[in-house]
Design a protein around this motif. Structure first.
Motif, short mmCIF file in Angstrom:
data_model
loop_
_atom_site.label_atom_id
_atom_site.label_comp_id
_atom_site.label_asym_id
_atom_site.label_seq_id
_atom_site.Cartn_x
_atom_site.Cartn_y
_atom_site.Cartn_z
N TYR A 1 14.64 43.60 53.63
CA TYR A 1 12.58 43.50 53.42
C TYR A 1 11.82 43.47 54.68
O TYR A 1 11.70 43.81 55.23
N GLY A 2 10.85 44.98 54.54
CA GLY A 2 9.66 45.16 54.86
C GLY A 2 10.86 46.57 56.24
O GLY A 2 9.62 47.33 57.10
N ILE A 3 11.88 46.59 55.92
CA ILE A 3 12.61 47.82 56.45
C ILE A 3 12.89 49.39 55.70
O ILE A 3 12.14 50.30 55.79
N GLY A 4 13.02 49.09 54.39
CA GLY A 4 13.31 50.17 53.52
C GLY A 4 11.79 50.62 51.90
O GLY A 4 10.89 49.23 52.16
N ARG A 5 11.64 51.82 51.90
CA ARG A 5 10.42 51.74 51.00
C ARG A 5 10.60 53.33 50.63
O ARG A 5 10.82 54.11 50.51
N TYR A 6 9.96 53.28 48.72
CA TYR A 6 9.67 54.26 48.14
C TYR A 6 8.85 55.55 48.47
O TYR A 6 8.18 55.01 49.00
N GLU A 7 10.11 56.53 48.87
CA GLU A 7 8.35 58.02 49.24
C GLU A 7 7.68 58.40 48.06
O GLU A 7 8.41 57.73 46.48
N ASN A 8 6.75 58.40 48.58
CA ASN A 8 6.31 58.81 47.70
C ASN A 8 5.74 59.93 46.46
O ASN A 8 5.23 61.48 46.94
N ARG A 9 6.73 59.97 45.09
CA ARG A 9 7.27 61.27 44.80
C ARG A 9 7.26 60.97 43.43
O ARG A 9 8.04 59.56 43.24
N ALA A 10 6.62 61.53 42.61
CA ALA A 10 6.71 60.92 40.49
C ALA A 10 7.95 61.75 40.02
O ALA A 10 8.96 60.47 39.30
N MET A 11 9.04 61.89 40.93
CA MET A 11 10.91 62.25 40.21
C MET A 11 11.55 62.39 41.17
O MET A 11 11.38 63.07 41.89
N GLY A 12 12.42 61.87 41.25
CA GLY A 12 13.98 62.04 42.02
C GLY A 12 13.29 61.14 43.15
O GLY A 12 13.74 61.22 44.13
N GLU A 13 12.72 60.57 43.56
CA GLU A 13 12.95 59.12 44.49
C GLU A 13 13.27 58.71 44.73
O GLU A 13 14.32 57.89 44.03
N HIS A 14 13.24 58.60 46.00
CA HIS A 14 14.71 57.91 46.88
C HIS A 14 13.87 56.73 48.04
O HIS A 14 12.91 56.77 48.35
N VAL A 15 14.86 55.89 48.79
CA VAL A 15 13.81 54.72 49.72
C VAL A 15 14.17 55.77 51.01
O VAL A 15 15.21 55.75 50.75
N ILE A 16 13.59 55.12 51.18
CA ILE A 16 13.23 55.34 53.05
C ILE A 16 13.26 54.88 53.75
O ILE A 16 12.26 53.35 53.92
N LEU A 17 14.81 54.42 54.87
CA LEU A 17 14.57 53.33 56.01
C LEU A 17 13.88 53.53 57.02
O LEU A 17 14.35 54.77 57.03
N SER A 18 13.58 52.70 57.44
CA SER A 18 12.04 52.98 59.07
C SER A 18 13.50 52.90 60.50
O SER A 18 12.97 53.86 61.02
N LYS A 19 14.40 52.25 60.19
CA LYS A 19 15.37 52.14 61.16
C LYS A 19 16.46 51.94 60.34
O LYS A 19 17.26 51.36 59.13
N GLY A 20 17.89 51.94 61.25
CA GLY A 20 19.01 51.34 61.03
C GLY A 20 19.75 52.27 60.05
O GLY A 20 19.62 53.79 60.00
N ARG A 21 21.15 52.19 59.32
CA ARG A 21 21.90 52.89 59.03
C ARG A 21 22.51 51.50 57.30
O ARG A 21 22.03 51.40 57.60
N THR A 22 22.81 53.05 56.92
CA THR A 22 23.17 52.76 55.46
C THR A 22 24.76 52.27 54.79
O THR A 22 25.31 52.88 56.37
N ILE A 23 25.40 51.70 54.10
CA ILE A 23 26.86 52.43 54.00
C ILE A 23 26.95 51.59 52.50
O ILE A 23 25.84 51.57 52.19
N ASP A 24 27.95 52.02 52.46
CA ASP A 24 28.72 52.39 50.83
C ASP A 24 29.00 51.33 50.02
O ASP A 24 30.30 51.01 51.13
N LEU A 25 28.85 50.67 49.02
CA LEU A 25 30.24 49.91 48.38
C LEU A 25 30.90 50.06 47.89
O LEU A 25 30.94 51.75 47.53
N LYS A 26 32.26 49.51 47.23
CA LYS A 26 32.94 50.37 47.03
C LYS A 26 33.18 50.77 45.07
O LYS A 26 33.71 51.03 44.87
N ASN A 27 32.17 49.42 44.96
CA ASN A 27 32.65 49.23 43.48
C ASN A 27 31.38 49.76 42.61
O ASN A 27 30.47 49.12 43.14
N ASP A 28 31.66 49.74 41.63
CA ASP A 28 30.81 50.30 40.87
C ASP A 28 29.84 49.38 39.29
O ASP A 28 29.95 48.43 39.40
N CYS A 29 28.74 49.60 39.61
CA CYS A 29 27.89 49.26 39.02
C CYS A 29 27.58 50.17 37.39
O CYS A 29 27.79 51.56 37.14
#
Length: 284
Positions: A141-169
């Motif tokens: 919280y406070g680091i991620g926010r959605y890009e302002n687009r009507a379709m195909g929106e993604h989270v933008i992180l203001s800093k840091g990195r991401t990791i991939d989870l292994k199990n499926d949703c």
């Protein structure tokens, strides 16, 4: 708990919402439903399962609705999880999320990219580019926010990195094919609005996106929409069904690839054409 606030955006999700909430009840510290005018039993079901209910209308698009939730839900947890009403977290995924949230509470890992297994016509699609489908759904919280687009929106992180989870949703909508078609007609309108906006004000720097979002943005805005209208829908079907082996998913794979190309993508092009005609007529 895992220091997570789960946020579910809803409108008429009575067929899906109980499965979603029940799958995260032992994972999330808070489960917040942000509703935009349900007329079915969505709110009643969610309340009975212990979710907090918030209302926000009018619904502009997913990005603005979720960003409103970030700004108005008084979030105190370290992590935020955006989960759709038609998604189900397996016990294995719940355990992995909890472990990773605790492990990365204080380091520079600020987002988690999840894999989705999507069901259509009673079958999980494993080919045609449908698996694995990646999305960044958990972030600090406070680091991620959605890009302002009507379709195909993604989270933008203001800093840091991401990791991939292994199990499926698991992603499976229990509504009818009529609902799928109506929803994708609405998606097509949003896609056209986004198409126009990108070409008017420009697109976000793809370097700010996580790996799969960066790839999708480049393919959509940098390649797909440079191809001729209507022809690109046909090429999209050929790519999905033949080159990406969608035919291996049988009839469900065929129907899904056909509808995605010749219903949704073709409809987007028709609406773009309609917009161009109206624009030309108004300039005369």
């Amino acid at each position: 708990m895992s220091n997570i606030t789960a946020i579910i955006l809803t409108k008429n999700e009575e067929l899906n919402i109980s499965r979603c909430i029940n799958s995260i009840k032992t994972l999330a510290d808070r489960i917040c439903v942000v509703d935009s005018g349900s007329t079915d039993k969505t709110i009643e079901i969610a309340e009975n399962l212990g979710a907090e209910i918030f209302h926000h209308e009018p619904f502009e698009h997913y990005a603005s609705q979720f960003n409103w939730a970030l700004d108005n839900l008084n979030i105190k947890t370290t992590w935020v999880y955006r989960i759709d009403a038609d998604e189900v977290v397996t016990p294995e995924l719940a355990t992995e999320i909890s472990e990773q949230c605790h492990l990365h509470m204080s380091d520079d890992v600020n987002g988690m990219v999840m894999k989705f297994k999507i069901a259509f016509m009673g079958k999980f699609l494993k080919h045609g580019g449908m698996y694995p489908f990646y999305n960044l759904t958990i972030f600090k919280y406070g680091i991620g926010r959605y890009e302002n687009r009507a379709m195909g929106e993604h989270v933008i992180l203001s800093k840091g990195r991401t990791i991939d989870l292994k199990n499926d949703c698991l992603h499976y909508d229990f509504k009818s094919l009529d609902a799928w078609i109506n929803k994708h007609n609405w998606y097509a309108t949003r896609e056209v609005n986004d198409y126009i906006a990108v070409r008017t004000v420009g697109q976000i720097d793809s370097n700010e996106l996580y790996h799969e979002a960066k790839k999708a943005s480049k393919l959509r805005d940098g390649l797909y929409y440079r191809l001729p209208k209507f022809l690109r829908a046909k090429l999209y079907f050929i790519y999905r069904f033949y080159f990406k082996l969608g035919f291996l998913d049988g009839k469900a794979g065929y129907v899904h690839a056909f509808l995605q190309a010749y219903w949704f993508r073709f409809l987007v092009d028709a609406k773009i054409m309609e917009n161009e005609i109206r624009k030309n007529d108004s300039s005369k």
